[in-house]
Design a protein around this motif. Structure first.
Motif, mmCIF file in Angstrom:
data_model
loop_
_atom_site.group_PDB
_atom_site.id
_atom_site.type_symbol
_atom_site.label_atom_id
_atom_site.label_comp_id
_atom_site.label_asym_id
_atom_site.label_seq_id
_atom_site.Cartn_x
_atom_site.Cartn_y
_atom_site.Cartn_z
ATOM 1 N N LYS A 25 106.514 34.275 39.721
ATOM 2 C CA LYS A 25 105.706 33.526 40.697
ATOM 3 C C LYS A 25 105.318 34.397 41.880
ATOM 4 C CE LYS A 25 107.523 28.969 39.601
ATOM 5 N NZ LYS A 25 108.392 27.870 40.011
ATOM 6 N N SER B 225 97.055 30.730 43.245
ATOM 7 C CA SER B 225 96.753 29.563 44.072
ATOM 8 C C SER B 225 97.540 28.380 43.509
ATOM 9 C CB SER B 225 95.253 29.251 44.026
ATOM 10 O OG SER B 225 94.897 28.771 42.735
ATOM 11 N N ASP B 226 97.611 27.294 44.269
ATOM 12 C CA ASP B 226 98.347 26.119 43.808
ATOM 13 C C ASP B 226 97.785 25.595 42.484
ATOM 14 O OD1 ASP B 226 100.030 26.248 45.986
ATOM 15 O OD2 ASP B 226 98.968 24.695 47.135
ATOM 16 N N GLU B 227 96.464 25.541 42.391
ATOM 17 C CA GLU B 227 95.813 25.055 41.168
ATOM 18 C C GLU B 227 96.113 25.983 39.981
ATOM 19 O OE1 GLU B 227 91.289 24.590 39.528
ATOM 20 O OE2 GLU B 227 91.649 23.960 41.603
ATOM 21 N N SER C 149 98.632 27.998 39.747
ATOM 22 C CA SER C 149 100.063 27.947 39.495
ATOM 23 C C SER C 149 100.435 26.789 38.570
ATOM 24 C CB SER C 149 100.829 27.833 40.815
ATOM 25 O OG SER C 149 102.205 27.896 40.585
#
Length: 161
Positions: free
Chosen positions: A43, A49-51, A53
């Motif tokens: 990670k 990015s959150d999306e 990830s």
């Protein structure tokens, strides 16, 4: 990259200190190396990015499930080799060699499959970053394992000296 190197040194030290453990414990050590610690390392390195990830996590979890099964099969092969080392026959050596090659090929196929899935999820650059790091980590662990087991006939040579 310095953070990754430091984490790898800790992983290697943890693995090396447990090299004299039983093979059951080795499975637990290797899987713990490839578990949460590895997940955190991935990670951090991927920096998605959150999306991205969310999409990558689905691919990664599937990969880890298959990789752990291959890792256990590899350790089972090593255990089989250790159990038969002193009485190794031509037939057993052939069986072990063929199964080792099959295991190595299965890893390569898993990398290929995972790269394709990751590429769809997070793009080619990020997929390549993951595969590059994964192969690097696998190479380090594989090297540590092979350094801890004797080559065929190696122990016989030390007895003669």
């Amino acid at each position: 990259m310095k953070k990754i190197t430091l984490i790898l040194v800790v992983i290697i030290a943890s693995f090396s200190s447990s090299a004299q453990a039983t093979f059951k414990e080795d499975v637990e050590v290797v899987q713990s190396i490839y578990g949460k610690n590895k997940s955190d390392l991935i990670k951090q390195y991927m920096n998605l990015s959150d999306e991205q990830s969310v999409a990558f996590t689905k691919v990664y979890e599937g990969y880890e499930t298959e990789r752990k099964a291959l890792g256990k099969a590899k350790l089972d092969l090593i255990n089989d080799y250790a159990a038969n080392y002193n009485t190794l026959t031509d037939a057993k050596a052939d069986e072990l060699a063929k199964n080792t090659l099959k295991n190595n090929l299965a890893y390569e196929k898993l990398y290929d499959k995972t790269y394709s899935q990751a590429k769809k999820a997070v793009g080619a650059i990020n997929a390549a970053k993951f595969i590059q790091l994964e192969i690097y980590l696998h190479t380090i662990v594989r090297s540590q394992i092979y350094d801890s087991i004797p080559f065929i006939g190696e122990l016989d040579k030390t007895k003669k000296n």
